[in-house]
Design a protein around this motif. Structure first.
Motif, PDB file in Angstrom:
ATOM      1  N   ILE A  13     -41.874 111.096  90.579  1.00 45.77           N
ATOM      2  CA  ILE A  13     -41.606 112.496  90.296  1.00 45.77           C
ATOM      3  C   ILE A  13     -42.835 113.281  90.732  1.00 45.77           C
ATOM      4  O   ILE A  13     -43.973 112.875  90.482  1.00 45.77           O
ATOM      5  CB  ILE A  13     -41.308 112.731  88.803  1.00 45.77           C
ATOM      6  N   LEU A  58     -37.014 117.209  89.132  1.00 41.88           N
ATOM      7  CA  LEU A  58     -36.359 116.023  88.605  1.00 41.88           C
ATOM      8  C   LEU A  58     -36.222 114.964  89.688  1.00 41.88           C
ATOM      9  O   LEU A  58     -36.148 115.275  90.885  1.00 41.88           O
ATOM     10  CB  LEU A  58     -34.978 116.388  88.061  1.00 41.88           C
ATOM     11  N   TYR A  72     -29.010 108.442  87.163  1.00 41.93           N
ATOM     12  CA  TYR A  72     -29.057 109.905  87.052  1.00 41.93           C
ATOM     13  C   TYR A  72     -28.221 110.433  85.888  1.00 41.93           C
ATOM     14  O   TYR A  72     -27.601 111.494  85.982  1.00 41.93           O
ATOM     15  CB  TYR A  72     -28.623 110.572  88.361  1.00 41.93           C
ATOM     16  N   ASP A  76     -31.347 109.388  81.495  1.00 39.31           N
ATOM     17  CA  ASP A  76     -32.248 108.849  82.514  1.00 39.31           C
ATOM     18  C   ASP A  76     -33.205 109.922  83.015  1.00 39.31           C
ATOM     19  O   ASP A  76     -34.405 109.676  83.193  1.00 39.31           O
ATOM     20  CB  ASP A  76     -31.448 108.301  83.694  1.00 39.31           C
ATOM     21  N   HIS A  77     -32.676 111.105  83.275  1.00 41.12           N
ATOM     22  CA  HIS A  77     -33.535 112.204  83.720  1.00 41.12           C
ATOM     23  C   HIS A  77     -34.601 112.511  82.664  1.00 41.12           C
ATOM     24  O   HIS A  77     -35.784 112.705  82.991  1.00 41.12           O
ATOM     25  CB  HIS A  77     -32.696 113.456  83.981  1.00 41.12           C
ATOM     26  N   VAL A  81     -38.650 112.260  83.145  1.00 42.60           N
ATOM     27  CA  VAL A  81     -39.559 113.381  82.876  1.00 42.60           C
ATOM     28  C   VAL A  81     -40.610 112.962  81.855  1.00 42.60           C
ATOM     29  O   VAL A  81     -41.801 113.279  82.000  1.00 42.60           O
ATOM     30  CB  VAL A  81     -38.774 114.616  82.386  1.00 42.60           C
ATOM     31  N   VAL A 104     -31.383 118.620  80.219  1.00 41.34           N
ATOM     32  CA  VAL A 104     -32.368 117.535  80.247  1.00 41.34           C
ATOM     33  C   VAL A 104     -33.468 117.794  79.226  1.00 41.34           C
ATOM     34  O   VAL A 104     -33.934 116.877  78.544  1.00 41.34           O
ATOM     35  CB  VAL A 104     -32.949 117.378  81.663  1.00 41.34           C
ATOM     36  N   ALA A 175     -28.072 111.279  94.170  1.00 45.45           N
ATOM     37  CA  ALA A 175     -28.670 111.969  93.029  1.00 45.45           C
ATOM     38  C   ALA A 175     -27.871 113.213  92.673  1.00 45.45           C
ATOM     39  O   ALA A 175     -27.608 113.490  91.488  1.00 45.45           O
ATOM     40  CB  ALA A 175     -30.114 112.349  93.342  1.00 45.45           C
ATOM     41  N   SER A 179     -25.784 113.213  89.190  1.00 43.21           N
ATOM     42  CA  SER A 179     -26.270 114.194  88.220  1.00 43.21           C
ATOM     43  C   SER A 179     -25.161 115.168  87.849  1.00 43.21           C
ATOM     44  O   SER A 179     -24.974 115.502  86.669  1.00 43.21           O
ATOM     45  CB  SER A 179     -27.474 114.942  88.783  1.00 43.21           C
ATOM     46  N   GLN A 183     -23.550 115.387  84.200  1.00 40.42           N
ATOM     47  CA  GLN A 183     -23.611 116.654  83.488  1.00 40.42           C
ATOM     48  C   GLN A 183     -22.218 117.085  83.053  1.00 40.42           C
ATOM     49  O   GLN A 183     -22.021 117.565  81.924  1.00 40.42           O
ATOM     50  CB  GLN A 183     -24.231 117.743  84.366  1.00 40.42           C
TER      51      GLN A 183
END
Length: 256
Positions: A13, A58, A72, A76-77, A81, A104, A175, A179, A183
């Protein structure tokens, strides 16, 4: 620019860091975005300067690595972070998250509470998405991964337009798809359910014309709801002055 490995394979990251006083402020972007693009002007606003600020991308987006073997999920995100913030010696950060980045941020606060002291959620996603796309959405979650990787990403490019695509095109396609799908299906507990129980100060900024669903439920749980006039989903771009005033108030506990 700084970086930290956040997976067993060493995927990085990356973030742009602005020096300043502690506690740090962490800015998280939404789906298909990039924090140095979406947050630079806000972090440089006179009402918001002076703090150590991490404009973090991210995993899978912007200037961060784009591994294809990462799930993702929202969790996980958040964990990625957390690994980056731990490597940066950040604790008790004020976290500002837009859209998916706000989602997130909620998971980050729930899973790694020592890392978060305040939350400012900017039109964040709190609930599962409807099965059919709504105006202004990417509609990525309506495809299978195979469809998206082979051809539907081109339809997404046409749907989201040149502004959003300018940063979305930097994302890894796996990704971006995973993601968006994660979401849309949300999590268990949902981000809303997690947010209701978090013990830190929480502020939810939303366009004045689009109040969040079940706003009374949020307010009753101690979440401060702040309507931003003359703005759409990208509040920090649409009304930067009102955004800065509201965010500064949220971070200091002063009236907006």
């Amino acid at each position: 620019m700084r970086h930290a490995p956040v997976t067993p394979n060493g995927d990085l990251i990356r973030w742009v860091e602005i020096p300043g006083e502690e506690p740090a402020r962490v800015y998280l972007h939404g789906l298909g975005a990039s924090s140095p693009v979406y947050w630079s002007a806000a972090a440089a606003h006179p009402l918001l300067t002076g703090r150590r600020s991490l404009l973090l991308d991210l995993l899978g987006f912007g200037i961060s690595d784009r591994p294809t073997d990462f799930a993702y999920t929202l969790e996980d995100h958040a964990d990625a972070v957390a690994a980056a913030l731990t490597a940066a010696s950040v604790t008790g950060a004020e976290v500002i998250g837009h859209s998916m980045g706000g989602t997130v941020a909620i998971h980050l606060a729930a899973r790694h509470p020592h890392l978060v002291s305040r939350l400012v959620l900017v039109d964040a996603t709190l609930d599962p998405a409807p099965p059919l796309p709504v105006p202004g959405s990417s509609a990525i979650h309506t495809f299978t991964e195979e469809e998206f990787l082979t051809h539907a990403w081109q339809r997404t490019r046409e749907r989201v337009g040149p502004f959003w695509w300018s940063t979305m095109r930097l994302a890894g396609r796996e990704a971006l798809y995973r993601s968006a799908k994660n979401q849309a299906r949300s999590s268990t507990p949902t981000p809303r359910e997690l947010l209701l129980e978090l013990p830190v100060p929480r502020t939810y900024l939303h366009p004045a014309a689009d109040a969040p669903t079940d706003g009374k439920q949020l307010a009753d749980a101690g979440v401060t709801l702040t309507a931003i006039p003359d703005s759409g989903h990208n509040i920090m771009f649409d009304n930067p002055e009102a955004f800065a005033r509201a965010t500064a108030a949220a971070l200091t506990g002063a009236p907006a």
